[in-house]
Design a protein around this motif. Structure first.
Motif, short mmCIF file in Angstrom:
data_model
loop_
_atom_site.label_atom_id
_atom_site.label_comp_id
_atom_site.label_asym_id
_atom_site.label_seq_id
_atom_site.Cartn_x
_atom_site.Cartn_y
_atom_site.Cartn_z
N CYS A 242 7.96 -5.39 0.47
CA CYS A 242 6.73 -6.15 0.23
C CYS A 242 7.07 -7.57 -0.25
N THR A 243 7.97 -7.67 -1.20
CA THR A 243 8.35 -8.96 -1.75
C THR A 243 9.01 -9.84 -0.70
N THR A 244 9.86 -9.24 0.12
CA THR A 244 10.54 -9.99 1.18
C THR A 244 9.52 -10.59 2.16
N LEU B 146 12.31 5.39 -2.99
CA LEU B 146 11.56 4.90 -1.84
C LEU B 146 10.54 3.85 -2.28
N LYS B 147 9.91 4.08 -3.42
CA LYS B 147 8.94 3.11 -3.95
C LYS B 147 9.61 1.76 -4.19
N SER B 148 10.81 1.79 -4.74
CA SER B 148 11.55 0.55 -5.01
C SER B 148 11.89 -0.18 -3.71
N PHE C 145 0.83 -1.21 0.00
CA PHE C 145 0.00 0.00 0.00
C PHE C 145 0.87 1.26 0.00
N ALA C 146 1.89 1.26 0.85
CA ALA C 146 2.78 2.43 0.92
C ALA C 146 3.47 2.66 -0.42
N ALA C 147 3.92 1.59 -1.06
CA ALA C 147 4.58 1.71 -2.37
C ALA C 147 3.62 2.26 -3.41
#
Length: 69
Positions: A48-50, A40-42, A30-32
């Motif tokens: 998220c993926t982790t 920051l998005k990356s 959500f934050a991304a």
């Protein structure tokens, strides 16, 4: 190789870990999605993926376990 069984307390803790990772993954996603800074998005997408990977590994582990009474 013989598989060890986990106690009820261990299984409950691992289920909590599962829920924590799912929540962390959703929050990072959500934050991304709201972020305009590409760096920051990356970082948030990596986070998220982790957490998603940790969720999937914990879930796979739990699906192979049996509860000890």
């Amino acid at each position: 190789m013989m598989q060890q069984q986990l106690s009820t307390k261990d299984l409950l803790y691992l289920k909590d870990v599962l829920e924590w990772n799912l929540l962390a993954s959703k929050k990072a996603h959500f934050a991304a999605s709201q972020c305009t800074n590409p760096q920051l998005k990356s970082i948030l997408e990596t986070c998220c993926t982790t957490h998603k990977n940790h969720y999937e590994k914990t879930s796979a582990f739990l699906s192979g376990q049996q509860q000890v009474q």
